[in-house]
Design a protein around this motif. Structure first.
Motif, PDB file in Angstrom:
ATOM      1  N   GLU A  64       0.889  -1.122  -0.048  1.00 25.04           N
ATOM      2  CA  GLU A  64      -0.025  -0.058   0.103  1.00 25.04           C
ATOM      3  C   GLU A  64       0.976   1.227  -0.046  1.00 25.04           C
ATOM      4  OE1 GLU A  64      -3.240  -0.024  -0.337  1.00 25.04           O
ATOM      5  OE2 GLU A  64      -3.902  -2.023   0.051  1.00 25.04           O
ATOM      6  N   GLY A  66      -0.634   4.283  -0.242  1.00 26.98           N
ATOM      7  CA  GLY A  66      -1.260   5.403   0.540  1.00 26.98           C
ATOM      8  C   GLY A  66      -1.797   6.456  -0.429  1.00 26.98           C
ATOM      9  N   ASN A  67      -2.459   7.534   0.018  1.00 25.87           N
ATOM     10  CA  ASN A  67      -2.879   8.410  -1.123  1.00 25.87           C
ATOM     11  C   ASN A  67      -1.500   9.342  -1.590  1.00 25.87           C
ATOM     12  OD1 ASN A  67      -5.456   7.984  -0.336  1.00 25.87           O
ATOM     13  ND2 ASN A  67      -5.218   9.303   1.368  1.00 25.87           N
ATOM     14  N   ARG A  83       7.299   5.231   4.635  1.00 26.00           N
ATOM     15  CA  ARG A  83       7.208   5.585   3.429  1.00 26.00           C
ATOM     16  C   ARG A  83       7.992   6.723   3.124  1.00 26.00           C
ATOM     17  NH1 ARG A  83       1.375   8.046   0.534  1.00 26.00           N
ATOM     18  NH2 ARG A  83       2.494   9.895  -0.368  1.00 26.00           N
ATOM     19  N   GLY A  97      -3.258   8.036   4.175  1.00 28.03           N
ATOM     20  CA  GLY A  97      -4.082   6.806   4.205  1.00 28.03           C
ATOM     21  C   GLY A  97      -3.407   5.431   4.542  1.00 28.03           C
ATOM     22  N   THR A  98      -3.582   4.171   3.999  1.00 29.43           N
ATOM     23  CA  THR A  98      -2.927   3.083   4.426  1.00 29.43           C
ATOM     24  C   THR A  98      -1.613   3.021   3.665  1.00 29.43           C
ATOM     25  OG1 THR A  98      -4.984   2.148   4.885  1.00 29.43           O
ATOM     26  CG2 THR A  98      -3.131   0.623   4.510  1.00 29.43           C
ATOM     27  N   VAL A  99      -0.651   2.908   4.485  1.00 31.09           N
ATOM     28  CA  VAL A  99       0.740   2.758   3.943  1.00 31.09           C
ATOM     29  C   VAL A  99       1.442   1.539   4.593  1.00 31.09           C
ATOM     30  CG1 VAL A  99       3.059   3.582   3.960  1.00 31.09           C
ATOM     31  CG2 VAL A  99       1.094   5.079   3.592  1.00 31.09           C
TER      32      VAL A  99
END
Length: 192
Positions: A64, A66-67, A83, A97-99
């Motif tokens: 993931e 994320g955004n 990230r 978001g989901t990372v």
């Protein structure tokens, strides 16, 4: 010595020589028979095999990113899950978001080692548009997820189990069309 004594001596002498010849012939036959018996022999060998558990890999968590805000740059997810944005403009602040790194469970035999093969070419992510927009994911990396060990592209099982964390880099275009992008990639494991 009388004639008779000479004759008895000769008969005994001749018998003695004939007995020696007979003994010699008998011994020769016995040895020849023994040699024939030794010209072939058989032995019994043993063969063994150990059947081991097949190696398996099962995805647990998706990779993931994320955004991401549209803009030229890259977003990298480390195998540990952190990230990194190549430019600050890609980050949506606190609404990231989901990372997370992808997680895979590996199963197999005892403390066996295995090779890990990640994608070497970029993988394409697409949105759901009629003519899909794309982004690419590249530079895949791997690390141990806690069970077993990973050194480079070699893993070692612990008690027949291992975990892999996989990270990668998302390549974002400057005019990237907003939307949800998805794609697949392959991670392969094989006993060494």
């Amino acid at each position: 010595m009388s004639h008779f004594s000479q004759w008895v001596f000769k008969v005994r002498f001749d018998m003695n020589i004939n007995m020696k010849k007979l003994a010699l012939v008998t011994a020769s036959l016995i040895m020849a028979g023994g040699a024939m018996a030794q010209s072939t022999a058989t032995g019994t060998g043993t063969s063994n095999a150990t059947v081991i558990a097949p190696i398996t890999i099962t995805p647990v968590n998706t990779l993931e990113f994320g955004n991401v805000v549209a803009g030229a740059g890259t977003v990298t997810i480390a195998p540990a899950g952190g990230r990194t944005d190549s430019v600050a403009a890609l980050s949506p602040g606190t609404q990231i978001g989901t990372v997370r790194a992808a997680t895979f469970n590996v199963g197999g035999q005892g403390a066996f080692t295995y090779a890990i093969t990640l994608p070497t070419a970029a993988v394409e992510l697409k949105d759901s548009a009629a003519t899909p927009n794309t982004m690419s994911v590249s530079a895949f990396t791997v690390a141990s997820g806690g069970t077993g060990t990973v050194s480079g592209s070699v893993g070692t099982l612990a008690g027949g189990a291992g975990n892999l964390n996989v990270g990668a880099t998302l390549n974002v275009a400057s005019l990237q069309v907003p939307g949800a992008y998805t794609g697949t990639y392959t991670v392969t494991v094989a006993y060494n």
